[in-house]
Design a protein around this motif. Structure first.
Motif, PDB file in Angstrom:
ATOM      1  N   LEU A 457      84.926   8.097  60.829  1.00  0.00           N
ATOM      2  CA  LEU A 457      85.409   7.047  61.733  1.00  0.00           C
ATOM      3  C   LEU A 457      84.790   7.173  63.122  1.00  0.00           C
ATOM      4  O   LEU A 457      85.056   6.362  64.000  1.00  0.00           O
ATOM      5  CB  LEU A 457      86.939   7.132  61.859  1.00  0.00           C
ATOM      6  CG  LEU A 457      87.743   6.994  60.555  1.00  0.00           C
ATOM      7  CD1 LEU A 457      89.237   7.115  60.833  1.00  0.00           C
ATOM      8  CD2 LEU A 457      87.449   5.656  59.883  1.00  0.00           C
ATOM      9  N   GLY A 458      84.023   8.226  63.321  1.00  0.00           N
ATOM     10  CA  GLY A 458      83.348   8.442  64.609  1.00  0.00           C
ATOM     11  C   GLY A 458      82.175   9.351  64.319  1.00  0.00           C
ATOM     12  O   GLY A 458      81.847   9.589  63.167  1.00  0.00           O
ATOM     13  N   SER A 459      81.535   9.879  65.338  1.00  0.00           N
ATOM     14  CA  SER A 459      80.417  10.772  65.023  1.00  0.00           C
ATOM     15  C   SER A 459      80.968  12.024  64.330  1.00  0.00           C
ATOM     16  O   SER A 459      82.044  12.509  64.678  1.00  0.00           O
ATOM     17  CB  SER A 459      79.648  11.138  66.290  1.00  0.00           C
ATOM     18  OG  SER A 459      80.552  11.565  67.277  1.00  0.00           O
ATOM     19  N   PRO A 460      80.231  12.563  63.330  1.00  0.00           N
ATOM     20  CA  PRO A 460      80.708  13.730  62.590  1.00  0.00           C
ATOM     21  C   PRO A 460      80.946  14.923  63.520  1.00  0.00           C
ATOM     22  O   PRO A 460      80.138  15.179  64.425  1.00  0.00           O
ATOM     23  CB  PRO A 460      79.557  14.039  61.623  1.00  0.00           C
ATOM     24  CG  PRO A 460      78.778  12.772  61.516  1.00  0.00           C
ATOM     25  CD  PRO A 460      78.937  12.077  62.836  1.00  0.00           C
ATOM     26  N   ALA A 461      82.050  15.620  63.300  1.00  0.00           N
ATOM     27  CA  ALA A 461      82.350  16.811  64.110  1.00  0.00           C
ATOM     28  C   ALA A 461      83.085  17.817  63.233  1.00  0.00           C
ATOM     29  O   ALA A 461      83.900  17.443  62.398  1.00  0.00           O
ATOM     30  CB  ALA A 461      83.215  16.422  65.309  1.00  0.00           C
ATOM     31  N   LEU A 462      82.769  19.084  63.415  1.00  0.00           N
ATOM     32  CA  LEU A 462      83.436  20.162  62.678  1.00  0.00           C
ATOM     33  C   LEU A 462      83.657  21.344  63.607  1.00  0.00           C
ATOM     34  O   LEU A 462      82.898  21.535  64.560  1.00  0.00           O
ATOM     35  CB  LEU A 462      82.586  20.621  61.484  1.00  0.00           C
ATOM     36  CG  LEU A 462      82.509  19.695  60.260  1.00  0.00           C
ATOM     37  CD1 LEU A 462      81.406  20.187  59.311  1.00  0.00           C
ATOM     38  CD2 LEU A 462      83.853  19.656  59.524  1.00  0.00           C
ATOM     39  N   ARG A 463      84.701  22.117  63.300  1.00  0.00           N
ATOM     40  CA  ARG A 463      84.887  23.342  64.096  1.00  0.00           C
ATOM     41  C   ARG A 463      84.765  24.589  63.244  1.00  0.00           C
ATOM     42  O   ARG A 463      84.662  25.702  63.749  1.00  0.00           O
ATOM     43  CB  ARG A 463      86.230  23.333  64.818  1.00  0.00           C
ATOM     44  CG  ARG A 463      87.422  23.432  63.915  1.00  0.00           C
ATOM     45  CD  ARG A 463      88.747  23.466  64.667  1.00  0.00           C
ATOM     46  NE  ARG A 463      89.114  24.793  65.115  1.00  0.00           N
ATOM     47  CZ  ARG A 463      90.369  25.212  65.222  1.00  0.00           C
ATOM     48  NH1 ARG A 463      91.377  24.394  64.938  1.00  0.00           N
ATOM     49  NH2 ARG A 463      90.637  26.426  65.644  1.00  0.00           N
ATOM     50  N   LEU A 464      84.816  24.445  61.899  1.00  0.00           N
ATOM     51  CA  LEU A 464      84.688  25.621  61.034  1.00  0.00           C
ATOM     52  C   LEU A 464      84.136  25.226  59.678  1.00  0.00           C
ATOM     53  O   LEU A 464      84.532  24.205  59.105  1.00  0.00           O
ATOM     54  CB  LEU A 464      86.068  26.281  60.824  1.00  0.00           C
ATOM     55  CG  LEU A 464      86.073  27.482  59.851  1.00  0.00           C
ATOM     56  CD1 LEU A 464      85.487  28.730  60.506  1.00  0.00           C
ATOM     57  CD2 LEU A 464      87.473  27.788  59.339  1.00  0.00           C
ATOM     58  N   ILE A 465      83.212  26.047  59.187  1.00  0.00           N
ATOM     59  CA  ILE A 465      82.868  26.022  57.764  1.00  0.00           C
ATOM     60  C   ILE A 465      83.134  27.427  57.245  1.00  0.00           C
ATOM     61  O   ILE A 465      82.519  28.393  57.701  1.00  0.00           O
ATOM     62  CB  ILE A 465      81.387  25.634  57.522  1.00  0.00           C
ATOM     63  CG1 ILE A 465      81.102  24.228  58.082  1.00  0.00           C
ATOM     64  CG2 ILE A 465      81.074  25.688  56.032  1.00  0.00           C
ATOM     65  CD1 ILE A 465      79.658  23.754  57.866  1.00  0.00           C
ATOM     66  N   GLY A 466      84.080  27.531  56.340  1.00  0.00           N
ATOM     67  CA  GLY A 466      84.415  28.824  55.741  1.00  0.00           C
ATOM     68  C   GLY A 466      83.902  28.852  54.315  1.00  0.00           C
ATOM     69  O   GLY A 466      83.999  27.874  53.580  1.00  0.00           O
ATOM     70  N   VAL A 467      83.352  29.984  53.939  1.00  0.00           N
ATOM     71  CA  VAL A 467      82.862  30.160  52.568  1.00  0.00           C
ATOM     72  C   VAL A 467      83.607  31.364  52.001  1.00  0.00           C
ATOM     73  O   VAL A 467      83.631  32.436  52.619  1.00  0.00           O
ATOM     74  CB  VAL A 467      81.328  30.379  52.566  1.00  0.00           C
ATOM     75  CG1 VAL A 467      80.829  30.730  51.173  1.00  0.00           C
ATOM     76  CG2 VAL A 467      80.629  29.131  53.109  1.00  0.00           C
ATOM     77  N   HIS A 468      84.253  31.187  50.865  1.00  0.00           N
ATOM     78  CA  HIS A 468      85.182  32.207  50.385  1.00  0.00           C
ATOM     79  C   HIS A 468      85.081  32.400  48.878  1.00  0.00           C
ATOM     80  O   HIS A 468      84.609  31.525  48.162  1.00  0.00           O
ATOM     81  CB  HIS A 468      86.622  31.803  50.731  1.00  0.00           C
ATOM     82  CG  HIS A 468      86.804  31.426  52.171  1.00  0.00           C
ATOM     83  ND1 HIS A 468      86.991  32.351  53.164  1.00  0.00           N
ATOM     84  CD2 HIS A 468      86.787  30.213  52.781  1.00  0.00           C
ATOM     85  CE1 HIS A 468      87.098  31.721  54.340  1.00  0.00           C
ATOM     86  NE2 HIS A 468      86.978  30.423  54.125  1.00  0.00           N
ATOM     87  N   ARG A 469      85.620  33.528  48.462  1.00  0.00           N
ATOM     88  CA  ARG A 469      85.726  33.785  47.026  1.00  0.00           C
ATOM     89  C   ARG A 469      87.110  34.353  46.748  1.00  0.00           C
ATOM     90  O   ARG A 469      87.509  35.342  47.361  1.00  0.00           O
ATOM     91  CB  ARG A 469      84.658  34.793  46.600  1.00  0.00           C
ATOM     92  CG  ARG A 469      84.753  35.087  45.127  1.00  0.00           C
ATOM     93  CD  ARG A 469      83.751  36.105  44.662  1.00  0.00           C
ATOM     94  NE  ARG A 469      83.891  36.268  43.226  1.00  0.00           N
ATOM     95  CZ  ARG A 469      83.055  36.982  42.498  1.00  0.00           C
ATOM     96  NH1 ARG A 469      82.025  37.577  43.052  1.00  0.00           N
ATOM     97  NH2 ARG A 469      83.259  37.103  41.202  1.00  0.00           N
ATOM     98  N   THR A 470      87.836  33.744  45.824  1.00  0.00           N
ATOM     99  CA  THR A 470      89.168  34.254  45.479  1.00  0.00           C
ATOM    100  C   THR A 470      89.007  35.436  44.527  1.00  0.00           C
ATOM    101  O   THR A 470      87.984  35.534  43.822  1.00  0.00           O
ATOM    102  CB  THR A 470      90.015  33.193  44.747  1.00  0.00           C
ATOM    103  OG1 THR A 470      89.408  32.943  43.486  1.00  0.00           O
ATOM    104  CG2 THR A 470      90.118  31.912  45.531  1.00  0.00           C
ATOM    105  N   PRO A 471      90.041  36.282  44.451  1.00  0.00           N
ATOM    106  CA  PRO A 471      89.980  37.351  43.446  1.00  0.00           C
ATOM    107  C   PRO A 471      90.495  36.868  42.090  1.00  0.00           C
ATOM    108  O   PRO A 471      90.654  37.651  41.165  1.00  0.00           O
ATOM    109  CB  PRO A 471      90.920  38.415  44.037  1.00  0.00           C
ATOM    110  CG  PRO A 471      91.891  37.651  44.867  1.00  0.00           C
ATOM    111  CD  PRO A 471      91.208  36.394  45.332  1.00  0.00           C
ATOM    112  N   LEU A 472      90.760  35.548  41.960  1.00  0.00           N
ATOM    113  CA  LEU A 472      91.380  35.032  40.741  1.00  0.00           C
ATOM    114  C   LEU A 472      90.373  34.914  39.608  1.00  0.00           C
ATOM    115  O   LEU A 472      89.239  34.519  39.823  1.00  0.00           O
ATOM    116  CB  LEU A 472      91.960  33.641  41.002  1.00  0.00           C
ATOM    117  CG  LEU A 472      93.070  33.542  42.025  1.00  0.00           C
ATOM    118  CD1 LEU A 472      93.353  32.086  42.340  1.00  0.00           C
ATOM    119  CD2 LEU A 472      94.319  34.250  41.509  1.00  0.00           C
TER     120      LEU A 472
END
Ligand code: FUL
Length: 481
Positions: A457-472
């Motif tokens: 809806l406006g210019s793209p903005a992000l404050r975090l990209i998290g990359v994770h792996r569960t132990p499941l």
């Protein structure tokens, strides 16, 4: 601090104009909380009911080993940051010695009528660094003034004053919409504007929950999850609480794109089938894996996670619940303590001149202020890609995204691609992000990830990209994470 431009409210905080309805300052710390506990406790705990009739004698309320600090340590161990207590449920019994009612802890044998659950719990929370909140049911099946109009509304406002002035800071006030008959068979017309005014006067930092907020909204179910598409914005004009034409379940679950007000979803659910403790439910406590699934579909779907954990007749949290909370915390920590993208090389397809460097996206800012550092594309850009490159490949099954919500919720579609054997392939698409979106993907080993914001809806903005792996370990066909 806002100005109206072509119907949109543009905030003036920082260099980037906000898009659409924006959060109030009191909502931002609430958005940062990693879950909070709900506590249903009262005569129902002792009578084996879910909805007390209001005629239970005060003598039934008699916990034998009451210990609020035991509750608080179980919640803290679970990673929760606050507690909301049913100071008064529909039966009208007050867990504090209210001067407005005879149906209170003062009429119980517990601590010879000198006990005060709010005092004990708010004190234990303060000692442990947890936030304290209250649920005060307007529906009161005991109070003789209920159903009399102004008379009861005045009682309720006075009770609010008692609970909001004597127990320190309150982070949330929970307004249930239930409106049944009182002891005289009459229903009450609630004065919600008047109730809200008391909260704003006495606890201006508290967020208020109801079907329409004003600060957070019911998510439309009591199962603990929000829609995959979930806007924090909601149309509120013409909608009320409980019987008074609340928004549709669909709107509550998904919010409204370009909705009028910032009213994010709160996902309430009980760790047991009931809200109150029942002996026969001791074997029905949700498993750590189920709790983790709900957590990811609430906290990870742009909502908050409000988990009810009811104390038993001793006034303690049962061992089965404590064990489930501990197991839940282990899964959360094992998955989210580490951002596998930290230290990787991050590049953006474009950045605004006043944007923080894209590298800020993987520098886990959990706990920091949301407007500290964020990446934003130039104003005229509507599509952008962030690329994360690793020297050594990583294995992941979760991608976490966060928007800098103080400038509005913008993103409406994203695509995630991973490079495998030298070629990128799409591993997920998702819709809204908002404060936080956890995207579950099949386990993949990759040395490069591309996150494309394809529509906003406006210019793209992000404050975090998290990359994770569960132990499941995946359990095919279970529907679980
Ligand atoms: C409902 C109440 O009727 C239930 O008893 C419970 O308190 C739940 C959280 O809200 O509306």
């Amino acid at each position: 601090m806002g100005m109206i431009v072509a119907g949109a409210i543009l905030a003036q905080s920082g260099p980037h104009p906000g898009v659409g309805a924006l959060p109030e300052p009191r909502q931002l710390p609430w958005h940062e909380m990693r879950g909070y506990a709900f506590v249903h406790f009262g005569p129902n705990t002792f009578t084996d009911r879910e909805w007390g009739h209001g005629d239970e004698p005060g003598s039934v309320f008699n916990p034998t080993e009451f210990d609020a600090s035991q509750w608080v340590s179980a919640f803290k161990e679970a990673g929760f940051e606050g507690v909301i207590l049913t100071a008064k449920h529909h039966d009208g019994f007050c867990l504090w010695p209210s001067a407005q009612s005879t149906h209170t802890v003062a009429a119980s044998p517990w601590r010879n009528g000198r006990g005060d659950v709010l005092r004990a719990l708010s004190g234990a929370c303060a000692d442990a660094g947890l936030k304290f909140g209250v649920y005060l049911s307007p529906w009161d099946r005991n109070h003789p003034a209920y159903g009399t109009g102004d008379g009861y509304n005045e009682v309720f406002r006075a009770q609010l004053r008692e609970v909001l002035t004597s127990y320190g800071p309150t982070f949330e006030v929970w307004f249930d919409g239930a409106c049944g008959e009182g002891p005289n068979g009459k229903r009450q017309v609630y004065d919600f504007p008047g109730f809200r005014a008391v909260v704003r006067e006495l606890q201006p930092g508290a967020v208020m929950f109801s079907d329409v907020g004003p600060d957070c909204r019911w998510v439309g179910n009591e199962s603990g999850h929000a829609g995959e598409t979930n806007w924090a914005t909601l149309n509120v004009t013409g909608f009320g609480i409980g019987n008074d034409h609340p928004p549709t379940a669909e709107s509550l679950r998904h919010g409204d794109r370009q909705g009028e007000r910032w009213v994010p979803a709160e996902c309430d659910v009980s760790i047991r089938p009931g809200w109150f403790w029942h002996e026969h439910e001791n074997g029905k406590v949700k498993s750590p894996r189920v709790l983790f699934d709900l957590f990811e579909r609430s906290w990870g779907h742009n909502g908050s996670f409000l988990l009810n954990v009811p104390p038993d007749r001793r006034g303690r949290i049962h061992d089965n619940d404590v064990a489930a909370l501990r197991g839940f915390r282990e899964l959360v920590d094992a998955t989210y303590d580490q951002n596998l993208a930290q230290g990787a090389l991050v590049a953006a397809s474009s950045s605004d001149a006043a944007s923080s460097p894209a590298a800020c996206l993987v520098d886990d800012s959990e706990g920091a202020s949301p407007d500290d550092a964020y990446w934003i594309a130039p104003l005229e850009v509507s599509k952008a890609t962030i690329t994360i490159d690793w020297v050594d490949a990583v294995t992941l099954d979760r991608v976490q995204l966060r928007e800098p919500i103080h400038i509005g919720q913008r993103i409406e579609s994203v695509k995630v691609e991973a490079r495998v054997a030298g070629a990128y392939r799409e591993i997920a698409t998702a819709t809204t992000v908002g404060n936080r979106r956890v995207i579950r993907v099949e386990l993949v080993e990759t040395d490069s990830l591309r996150v494309t914001v394809s529509s906003t809806l406006g210019s793209p903005a992000l404050r975090l990209i998290g990359v994770h792996r569960t132990p499941l370990k995946p359990t095919p066909g279970s529907g679980a994470p």
